[in-house]
Each structure stands twice: as C-alpha cells, then as structure tokens.
Design an enzyme around this catalytic site. Structure first.
Site, PDB file in Angstrom:
ATOM      1  N   GLU A 149       0.845  -1.198   0.000  1.00  0.00           N
ATOM      2  CA  GLU A 149       0.000   0.000   0.000  1.00  0.00           C
ATOM      3  C   GLU A 149       0.881   1.249   0.000  1.00  0.00           C
ATOM      4  OE1 GLU A 149      -3.252   0.458  -0.466  1.00  0.00           O
ATOM      5  OE2 GLU A 149      -2.518   2.505  -0.530  1.00  0.00           O
ATOM      6  N   LEU A 151      -0.567   4.500   0.229  1.00  0.00           N
ATOM      7  CA  LEU A 151      -1.315   5.685   0.668  1.00  0.00           C
ATOM      8  C   LEU A 151      -0.507   6.510   1.674  1.00  0.00           C
ATOM      9  CD1 LEU A 151      -2.428   5.244   3.797  1.00  0.00           C
ATOM     10  CD2 LEU A 151      -4.083   3.798   2.672  1.00  0.00           C
ATOM     11  N   GLU A 153      -0.894   9.044   4.985  1.00  0.00           N
ATOM     12  CA  GLU A 153      -1.826   9.539   5.998  1.00  0.00           C
ATOM     13  C   GLU A 153      -2.082  11.008   5.713  1.00  0.00           C
ATOM     14  OE1 GLU A 153      -0.459   8.557   9.950  1.00  0.00           O
ATOM     15  OE2 GLU A 153      -0.137   6.483   9.358  1.00  0.00           O
ATOM     16  N   PHE A 250       9.008  16.204  -2.396  1.00  0.00           N
ATOM     17  CA  PHE A 250       9.889  15.652  -1.351  1.00  0.00           C
ATOM     18  C   PHE A 250      11.234  16.371  -1.264  1.00  0.00           C
ATOM     19  CE2 PHE A 250       6.654  12.571  -1.195  1.00  0.00           C
ATOM     20  CZ  PHE A 250       6.741  11.979   0.052  1.00  0.00           C
ATOM     21  N   GLY A 258       9.383  11.406  10.020  1.00  0.00           N
ATOM     22  CA  GLY A 258       8.959  10.541  11.125  1.00  0.00           C
ATOM     23  C   GLY A 258       7.809   9.692  10.644  1.00  0.00           C
ATOM     24  N   CYS A 261       5.938   4.804   9.032  1.00  0.00           N
ATOM     25  CA  CYS A 261       6.456   4.033   7.893  1.00  0.00           C
ATOM     26  C   CYS A 261       7.925   4.278   7.577  1.00  0.00           C
ATOM     27  CB  CYS A 261       5.614   4.316   6.654  1.00  0.00           C
ATOM     28  SG  CYS A 261       3.968   3.606   6.807  1.00  0.00           S
TER      29      CYS A 261
HETATM   30  P1  NAD Z   1      -2.047   0.227  12.668  1.00  0.00           P
HETATM   31  O1  NAD Z   1      -1.186  -0.050  13.820  1.00  0.00           O
HETATM   32  O2  NAD Z   1      -2.767   1.518  12.555  1.00  0.00           O
HETATM   33  O3  NAD Z   1      -3.159  -0.932  12.537  1.00  0.00           O
HETATM   34  C1  NAD Z   1      -2.884  -2.283  12.630  1.00  0.00           C
HETATM   35  C2  NAD Z   1      -4.113  -2.966  13.211  1.00  0.00           C
HETATM   36  O4  NAD Z   1      -3.929  -4.389  13.184  1.00  0.00           O
HETATM   37  C3  NAD Z   1      -4.402  -2.610  14.663  1.00  0.00           C
HETATM   38  O5  NAD Z   1      -5.712  -2.089  14.779  1.00  0.00           O
HETATM   39  C4  NAD Z   1      -4.260  -3.936  15.420  1.00  0.00           C
HETATM   40  O6  NAD Z   1      -5.150  -4.059  16.508  1.00  0.00           O
HETATM   41  C5  NAD Z   1      -4.576  -4.935  14.326  1.00  0.00           C
HETATM   42  N1  NAD Z   1      -4.088  -6.287  14.569  1.00  0.00           N
HETATM   43  C6  NAD Z   1      -2.881  -6.695  15.048  1.00  0.00           C
HETATM   44  N2  NAD Z   1      -2.837  -8.033  15.108  1.00  0.00           N
HETATM   45  C7  NAD Z   1      -4.017  -8.487  14.651  1.00  0.00           C
HETATM   46  C8  NAD Z   1      -4.564  -9.785  14.481  1.00  0.00           C
HETATM   47  N3  NAD Z   1      -3.864 -10.880  14.747  1.00  0.00           N
HETATM   48  N4  NAD Z   1      -5.816  -9.893  13.969  1.00  0.00           N
HETATM   49  C9  NAD Z   1      -6.525  -8.787  13.679  1.00  0.00           C
HETATM   50  N5  NAD Z   1      -6.066  -7.534  13.835  1.00  0.00           N
HETATM   51  C10 NAD Z   1      -4.831  -7.386  14.310  1.00  0.00           C
HETATM   52  O7  NAD Z   1      -1.133  -0.023  11.389  1.00  0.00           O
HETATM   53  P2  NAD Z   1      -1.223   0.697   9.958  1.00  0.00           P
HETATM   54  O8  NAD Z   1      -0.618   2.046  10.034  1.00  0.00           O
HETATM   55  O9  NAD Z   1      -2.592   0.516   9.397  1.00  0.00           O
HETATM   56  O10 NAD Z   1      -0.204  -0.231   9.140  1.00  0.00           O
HETATM   57  C11 NAD Z   1      -0.524  -1.548   8.753  1.00  0.00           C
HETATM   58  C12 NAD Z   1       0.520  -2.005   7.760  1.00  0.00           C
HETATM   59  O11 NAD Z   1       0.458  -1.201   6.582  1.00  0.00           O
HETATM   60  C13 NAD Z   1       1.959  -1.901   8.268  1.00  0.00           C
HETATM   61  O12 NAD Z   1       2.711  -2.955   7.725  1.00  0.00           O
HETATM   62  C14 NAD Z   1       2.430  -0.579   7.678  1.00  0.00           C
HETATM   63  O13 NAD Z   1       3.823  -0.531   7.515  1.00  0.00           O
HETATM   64  C15 NAD Z   1       1.720  -0.583   6.340  1.00  0.00           C
HETATM   65  N6  NAD Z   1       1.486   0.743   5.762  1.00  0.00           N
HETATM   66  C16 NAD Z   1       1.091   1.776   6.566  1.00  0.00           C
HETATM   67  C17 NAD Z   1       0.846   3.021   5.974  1.00  0.00           C
HETATM   68  C18 NAD Z   1       0.439   4.192   6.822  1.00  0.00           C
HETATM   69  O14 NAD Z   1       0.476   5.303   6.325  1.00  0.00           O
HETATM   70  N7  NAD Z   1       0.038   4.005   8.073  1.00  0.00           N
HETATM   71  C19 NAD Z   1       1.000   3.200   4.585  1.00  0.00           C
HETATM   72  C20 NAD Z   1       1.367   2.114   3.816  1.00  0.00           C
HETATM   73  C21 NAD Z   1       1.612   0.886   4.414  1.00  0.00           C
END
Ligand code: NAD
Length: 441
Positions: A149, A151, A153, A250, A258, A261
């Site tokens: 992904e 995207l 924030e 960028f 920070g 990611c």
């Molecule tokens: P987050 O911490 O906001 O959400 C993760 C969720 O997973 C939490 O709500 C947690 O309770 C849940 N979870 C954990 N273990 C679980 C399980 N066994 N079953 C069900 N739910 C479970 O994380 P995020 O920011 O959404 O990131 C998720 C992934 O996407 C990461 O690998 C991150 O690197 C990637 N990512 C994040 C972004 C971003 O901008 N936040 C962008 C691209 C990719």
C-alpha cells in the site's frame, strides 16, 4: 465481491472503506475490541480527512461491517487482506508476528478457495512464509498475493481511490485477474496495475519508501550546508526541483521524517541488506542523517540561549503529529525535540490541531511531562520562544501581533520554513528556520 480485511488501522480501515465504496461487501476485522466497538458506534479511531463520512455512508448501506470475529471474516470472504502492523523488531527487521498469526488463523479456518493478500509492508520472502504457514493447516487451494500500500496519511482516501499505480505480486493468473477486477474502479484514468512476482512487489514497497526518505534527507543536508555558506535553500530547492529528472516533490527541508512508515521501513531495508550480504550504505546514511536532523532545531535553541540557560525556560511547540492532516505521532520529530528540551530542564507548552488526544495518552504514560494547551496562542503564553514542528495550514498565517503579545520574547525556531525571513525581521521577530539565514537577530 466479499472482501475481508484483517487489521483495521490506518491502512485496513481506509482500504476496507474504499472497497465498500466501490460496491463490495466488506468486513473489517480487528483484535482490538475497543476499536471495533468505536467503529460500530460510528466513531472513527483515527483522524483522516473524509474517512468518517465515507464509513458512515457505506456502513448505512450495509456494505461495510466491523467485527472482532476474525473466523467469520475469513470464512465469509473470497479475498482476505492482511493489514496488521509490522512494527520494528529489536534488530531493525519488520516483526512478522501479527502477519503470521493471521496466516495461521486463515489456514485453520479455511472453508473454500481463498485469495490471501498481504497489504501490510513486509520484507521480501514474506509471501512464501505466509503460504507455508497456511499450508500447515489446510489442503484447500489458495493464492498469496503481495499488494503493498502506498497511501499517505492525511490524504489516504484520495491516494487509495486514485493511486499512481497498483502493485500486484503474484504468479497466479487467476488471482491477478481477481485483483484487477477489485482495483479497476480506482484506475479509471488508466493509471497502471502492475502485475509482477511476489518478491519484486515486496521489494518495490521498501525501495519506494527508502527512496522518498533519501530525497528528504538529501535536501535536509543541502539545507544545513546552505545555512553555513549563506545560501537560501528555498532558492536551491526551486533550482533543483525544476529539473524534470529530479522533480519538485519531497524536496522541502525540515526537522527530519517521522511517522509509522519511513523510519521503520528504512531500517527494515538495512536489515534485509545485512541478511542478504548487501551493503545498503546509502540507506544506512539516510537513517543516521535523519536522526541527526531531528536534533537540529534543539541545537539552534541551545546555541541561541546557551545550554546552561535552557533550564527553567518555557518553550511553545506548534505541531505534534509527524505531519499535517493526521493525528499520528509515531516517531514524530516533535517527540525528539520535546524530550531533548525537557532533559535540559525546559518547560514545554504544546498545541496540535488534531493530535491532542493521542498526545495526552502518549505523555500521560510518561508522567505528563508537558502542558497541552487549548489553542495555538495559549501555548505561547509566557513562553520564551516558539518552536514550529509540523506545518499545519493554520500555522501558516497566524496573527503576528497577538503572537508578540503572548510570547515573553519574539523568538521563533521554525522547523518547516513557514514564514518569509525578511518579513519576520520587519515584524520584530528573531527568526530561525532551516537552510536559510537567521532573520532579525
Ligand atoms: P495500525 O497499527 O494503525 O493498525 C494495525 C491494526 O492491526 C491494529 O488495529 C491492530 O489491533 C490490528 N491487529 C494486530 N494483530 C491483529 C490480528 N492478529 N488480527 C486482527 N487484527 C490485528 O497499522 P497501519 O498504520 O494501518 O499499518 C498496517 C501495515 O500497513 C503496516 O505494515 C504498515 O507498515 C503498512 N502501511 C502503513 C501506511 C500508513 O500510512 N500508516 C501506509 C502504507 C503501508
């Protein structure tokens, strides 16, 4: 299509909501009961522009459901997205514990053919690990697709609904076809859906984030040089960014990247290099330089006041989130700056338009070492200087007269170059910024 999303954080919630918006039946599942209860009450656990309305519309239409029942989510879905966190482990690698827990649950609860999609950011080879974990528990057919992904924030809905590209890693023609169908509503302007092998898709995500982190860090270093040699980084940025080979994005200097990611993904990339005997020297330098950049503003504060005079001083901090339009404070530069000031004996009064609740929880767990102010001007009351850490729009055109009335002395350390130095000098401020000359000193 029946879509299950396991993990309802920033990524899972946005992806699930957008899939529902295009007509699919989506269940967003999570182990966090409080989060699911909030979502079922119509409350959104994160701040993300446009998300609340889109969730409400799709939930009302019955296309979007929230549940803690992971098994039902697995069994009711043809396509299951894994969108759980992959936090940094002690050795810098991505911790795959949650991803593999979900894979195990999928394997144990399969009730028919499934497409399992890794949406979490995972190191190269993870699709094979997920496949092996599921195979331990089932003989039913399934495919594992790597679908990183991209995207951001703060503009997550827009990014998801209008992606520059969609990356699909799979060796299965059928799975690729289902993924194309799922994503086709979002690429109507012919942005590409790139189908590649799993490993290339996994590397693509880390390469993209590492390259973006490198661009930011490179420009921060150029800014530091500009300060020393009397150049203006704003001019240099334009001169460099108009080169079509480089591009304008960028390149804004600041107090370091920070968020949830870039820092962890850069370090996971370094770790992957180590595990595979590849010296990731550029990315290692980026990680080091970024940590130094986070200290840059505090160093300016120290050199202005003198280290021994910081004790007892009060600093206003504008901006706590790691960037505007989000309440996410994970690895935010504000944390480093605030910790460094407190260590020196200073008092901090901080304000952020959206991250106050997150900050309250975060600082409460540390014994509330700072004061969280009601408004940006409250934070200035009696402060010896203002430190700007996040470039929220509302900080760009403040009432400077009111600011001088609130502050004890009109001094600003601006980590985001929000104002024009000559104007600040005319207004009577001593104004420090990044990569430009000090004004009014
Ligand atoms: P987050 O911490 O906001 O959400 C993760 C969720 O997973 C939490 O709500 C947690 O309770 C849940 N979870 C954990 N273990 C679980 C399980 N066994 N079953 C069900 N739910 C479970 O994380 P995020 O920011 O959404 O990131 C998720 C992934 O996407 C990461 O690998 C991150 O690197 C990637 N990512 C994040 C972004 C971003 O901008 N936040 C962008 C691209 C990719």
């Amino acid at each position: 299509m029946n879509v299950g999303v396991i993990g309802s954080g920033y990524v899972g919630l946005v992806a699930g909501t957008c899939f529902a918006e295009s007509g699919n039946d989506v269940v967003c599942a999570d182990v966090n009961e409080e989060k699911i209860a909030m979502l079922n009450r119509g409350e959104i656990p994160i701040y993300e522009p446009g998300l609340e309305q889109m969730i409400a519309t799709n939930a009302e239409a019955g296309r979007l459901q929230f549940s803690t029942d992971i098994i039902q989510c697995i069994q009711g879905s043809e396509v299951i997205f894994i969108a759980v966190g992959t936090p940094e482990d002690t050795d810098g690698s991505a911790d795959l514990k949650y991803v593999l827990q979900v894979a195990e649950q999928i394997g144990k609860n399969m009730n028919g053919p499934k497409i399992v999609v890794n949406k979490s950011t995972v190191p190269v080879g993870t699709a094979d690990l997920v496949r092996a974990e599921i195979e331990k528990h089932t003989s039913l057919p399934f495919d594992v697709v790597s679908n990183p992904e991209f995207l951001k924030e703060g503009s997550a809905i827009d990014d998801f609904m209008k992606p520059d590209r969609v990356v699909i890693g799979t060796s299965s023609v059928e799975a690729a076809e289902v993924m194309r169908e799922l994503y086709s509503p979002f690429v109507r302007t012919d942005n590409p859906i790139l189908v590649m092998d799993n490993k290339s898709a996994e590397v693509t995500k880390y390469a993209a984030n590492s390259l973006l982190a490198t661009k930011i860090t490179f420009m921060n270093e150029i800014a530091n040089l500009c300060e020393q040699v009397g150049a203006d980084v704003a001019q240099v940025r334009k001169g460099v960014g108009t080169d079509a080979r480089i591009g304008p994005s960028f390149l804004f200097p600041g107090v370091g990247y920070g968020g949830s990611c870039f820092p962890k993904d850069v370090r996971a990339m370094i770790r992957t290099g180590q595990e595979n005997d590849v010296e990731m020297s550029v990315i290692k330098a980026v990680d080091f330089a970024n940590n130094e950049q986070k200290k840059r503003l505090t160093k300016k504060v120290i050199s202005h006041f003198g280290e021994s005079n910081i004790k007892g001083k009060t600093f206003a901090v504008w901006g706590l989130a790691f960037k505007p339009k989000t309440d996410d404070m994970r690895e935010a530069p504000s944390l480093t700056i605030i910790q460094d000031l407190i260590k020196l004996g200073a008092k901090v009064q901080a304000f952020d338009p959206e991250a106050m609740e997150v900050a309250k929880k975060m600082f409460q767990s540390q014994g509330s070492p700072i004061e969280l102010s009601e408004t940006s001007y409250d934070a200035l009351n009696g402060a010896d200087a203002l430190i700007i850490v996040t470039e929220w729009n509302e900080f760009r055109r403040p009432n400077f007269t009111k600011m001088t009335q609130c502050l004890k002395s009109p001094i600003i350390f601006d980590g985001r170059n929000l104002f024009d130095p000559s104007k600040m000098s005319r207004l009577g401020f001593t104004y420090y910024s990044i990569g430009r000359q000090v004004a009014g000193a």
